[in-house]
Design a protein around this motif. Structure first.
Motif, PDB file in Angstrom:
ATOM      1  N   UNK A  31      -2.109 -63.999  13.475  1.00 42.70           N
ATOM      2  CA  UNK A  31      -1.911 -65.219  12.691  1.00 42.70           C
ATOM      3  C   UNK A  31      -3.088 -65.414  11.732  1.00 42.70           C
ATOM      4  N   UNK A  32      -3.158 -64.561  10.708  1.00 44.96           N
ATOM      5  CA  UNK A  32      -4.253 -64.614   9.745  1.00 44.96           C
ATOM      6  C   UNK A  32      -3.971 -65.723   8.731  1.00 44.96           C
ATOM      7  N   UNK A  33      -4.927 -66.617   8.561  1.00 43.09           N
ATOM      8  CA  UNK A  33      -4.744 -67.798   7.720  1.00 43.09           C
ATOM      9  C   UNK A  33      -5.750 -67.820   6.573  1.00 43.09           C
ATOM     10  N   UNK A  34      -5.473 -68.582   5.526  1.00 46.77           N
ATOM     11  CA  UNK A  34      -6.402 -68.708   4.392  1.00 46.77           C
ATOM     12  C   UNK A  34      -7.805 -69.108   4.830  1.00 46.77           C
ATOM     13  N   UNK A  35      -8.791 -68.629   4.112  1.00 41.56           N
ATOM     14  CA  UNK A  35     -10.241 -68.785   4.296  1.00 41.56           C
ATOM     15  C   UNK A  35     -10.792 -67.889   5.409  1.00 41.56           C
ATOM     16  N   UNK A  36      -9.932 -67.249   6.180  1.00 37.19           N
ATOM     17  CA  UNK A  36     -10.403 -66.323   7.198  1.00 37.19           C
ATOM     18  C   UNK A  36     -10.724 -64.967   6.563  1.00 37.19           C
ATOM     19  N   UNK A  37     -11.554 -64.145   7.221  1.00 37.51           N
ATOM     20  CA  UNK A  37     -11.834 -62.815   6.688  1.00 37.51           C
ATOM     21  C   UNK A  37     -10.624 -61.905   6.813  1.00 37.51           C
ATOM     22  N   UNK A  38     -10.335 -61.150   5.767  1.00 44.08           N
ATOM     23  CA  UNK A  38      -9.239 -60.190   5.796  1.00 44.08           C
ATOM     24  C   UNK A  38      -9.770 -58.812   5.410  1.00 44.08           C
ATOM     25  N   UNK A  39      -9.099 -57.787   5.893  1.00 41.17           N
ATOM     26  CA  UNK A  39      -9.479 -56.422   5.581  1.00 41.17           C
ATOM     27  C   UNK A  39      -8.869 -56.022   4.240  1.00 41.17           C
ATOM     28  N   UNK A  40      -9.681 -55.471   3.347  1.00 41.18           N
ATOM     29  CA  UNK A  40      -9.175 -54.974   2.074  1.00 41.18           C
ATOM     30  C   UNK A  40      -9.662 -53.548   1.861  1.00 41.18           C
ATOM     31  N   UNK A  41      -8.917 -52.798   1.076  1.00 42.29           N
ATOM     32  CA  UNK A  41      -9.263 -51.412   0.769  1.00 42.29           C
ATOM     33  C   UNK A  41      -9.450 -51.287  -0.735  1.00 42.29           C
ATOM     34  N   UNK A  42     -10.529 -50.649  -1.157  1.00 38.46           N
ATOM     35  CA  UNK A  42     -10.799 -50.489  -2.577  1.00 38.46           C
ATOM     36  C   UNK A  42     -11.333 -49.085  -2.854  1.00 38.46           C
ATOM     37  N   UNK A  43     -11.282 -48.685  -4.122  1.00 43.04           N
ATOM     38  CA  UNK A  43     -11.819 -47.388  -4.509  1.00 43.04           C
ATOM     39  C   UNK A  43     -13.333 -47.420  -4.412  1.00 43.04           C
ATOM     40  N   UNK A  44     -13.918 -46.354  -3.883  1.00 45.91           N
ATOM     41  CA  UNK A  44     -15.361 -46.276  -3.765  1.00 45.91           C
ATOM     42  C   UNK A  44     -15.999 -45.702  -5.014  1.00 45.91           C
ATOM     43  N   UNK A  55     -13.288 -41.772  -3.296  1.00 42.79           N
ATOM     44  CA  UNK A  55     -13.136 -42.125  -1.892  1.00 42.79           C
ATOM     45  C   UNK A  55     -12.717 -43.590  -1.797  1.00 42.79           C
ATOM     46  N   UNK A  56     -12.095 -43.950  -0.698  1.00 50.37           N
ATOM     47  CA  UNK A  56     -11.710 -45.344  -0.487  1.00 50.37           C
ATOM     48  C   UNK A  56     -12.544 -45.932   0.631  1.00 50.37           C
ATOM     49  N   UNK A  57     -12.880 -47.187   0.471  1.00 49.52           N
ATOM     50  CA  UNK A  57     -13.660 -47.856   1.508  1.00 49.52           C
ATOM     51  C   UNK A  57     -13.026 -49.191   1.860  1.00 49.52           C
TER      52      UNK A  57
END
Length: 255
Positions: A31-44, A55-57
């Motif tokens: 139950x992930x809600x706004x303002x909480x930390x979320x996992x994101x993936x981006x180009x390194x 690479x992706x991190x």
């Protein structure tokens, strides 16, 4: 829109799908809600060995994007979603669309069908997940906001688009889904201008998701167990109408 979602895949599954060399362990989150930390993936910054693909991190970001030019976040609205149709030109998202496109791993999301008040019907929550199971990648945007004292916080928003036919019975918006074969193009902010990835910001196919009616436990952020995804007896709005017709009527942590 997308106001709640879940990540119940293992770190190993997430790392494999997104091609991550390193990923710290994390618990299932229902139950992930706004303002909480979320996992994101981006180009390194570095290139993969023997390849010209970066690479992706993975990193954690606060769910609720804050543009770099904002002086006081308390006086700025909470931007958990960005409309795909206007994100390229909107001041709040323009820079992130050009320089900081990311992917948001998820196992599915929650949405509510809210009938007109005059109907007398109650709102119905749905757990919406890929029919094939597994992990889905939402299109996201990321900004690092700096305060006057020099502290920084990474923030993010999820892009949404018009709902496909299946989801439109519940809500008129849905998250933008990026398919694995398009990960590299979406994350490539060096050579791919926003207009060149605009075609990726489209509704998922009608048979991509399945919607499971659930109880209103998901409404409360204190409810974080798997029981919030347990099905309840309910029917989608269109199906219900047909039935009536037949009857005549700081350092963030995921822990």
């Amino acid at each position: 829109m997308c106001g709640r979602f879940a990540v119940t895949a293992t770190p190993e599954e997430v790392a494999e799908l997104f091609g991550l060399l390193e990923l710290e362990g994390f618990p299932e989150r229902y139950n992930i809600a706004p303002t909480q930390p979320i996992l994101i993936v981006m180009a390194g910054e570095k290139q993969k060995p023997g390849s010209n693909v970066p690479e992706r991190r993975a990193l954690l970001a606060r769910w609720g994007l804050i543009p770099g030019w904002v002086k006081d976040p308390k006086e700025f609205p909470l931007l958990i979603n960005a409309r795909a149709e206007s994100a390229i030109g909107k001041a709040s998202f323009r820079a992130a669309m050009r320089h900081r496109r990311v992917l948001v791993p998820a196992s599915g999301f929650y949405e509510w069908h809210r009938p007109p008040k005059e109907s007398g019907e109650k709102s119905q929550a749905y757990w919406i997940r890929p029919k094939r199971g597994g992990i889905v990648a939402f299109a996201g945007l990321m900004e690092t906001w700096s305060s006057a004292d020099g502290s920084e916080v990474d923030t993010a928003a999820i892009l949404t688009t018009s709902a496909n036919t299946a989801i439109a019975r519940i809500h008129d918006r849905m998250p933008v889904v990026i398919e694995p074969e398009d990960f590299a193009r979406w994350l490539d902010c060096r050579t791919q201008e926003p207009r060149e990835v605009e075609d990726l910001m489209r509704p998922a196919s009608d048979d991509y998701f399945e919607a499971i009616p659930i109880s209103d436990k998901v409404n409360k952020v204190i409810n974080v167990g798997p029981d919030i995804q347990e099905p309840v007896a309910a029917v989608l709005p269109e199906a219900k109408s047909e039935a009536k017709g037949k009857k005549g009527g700081g350092q963030m942590s995921l822990f």
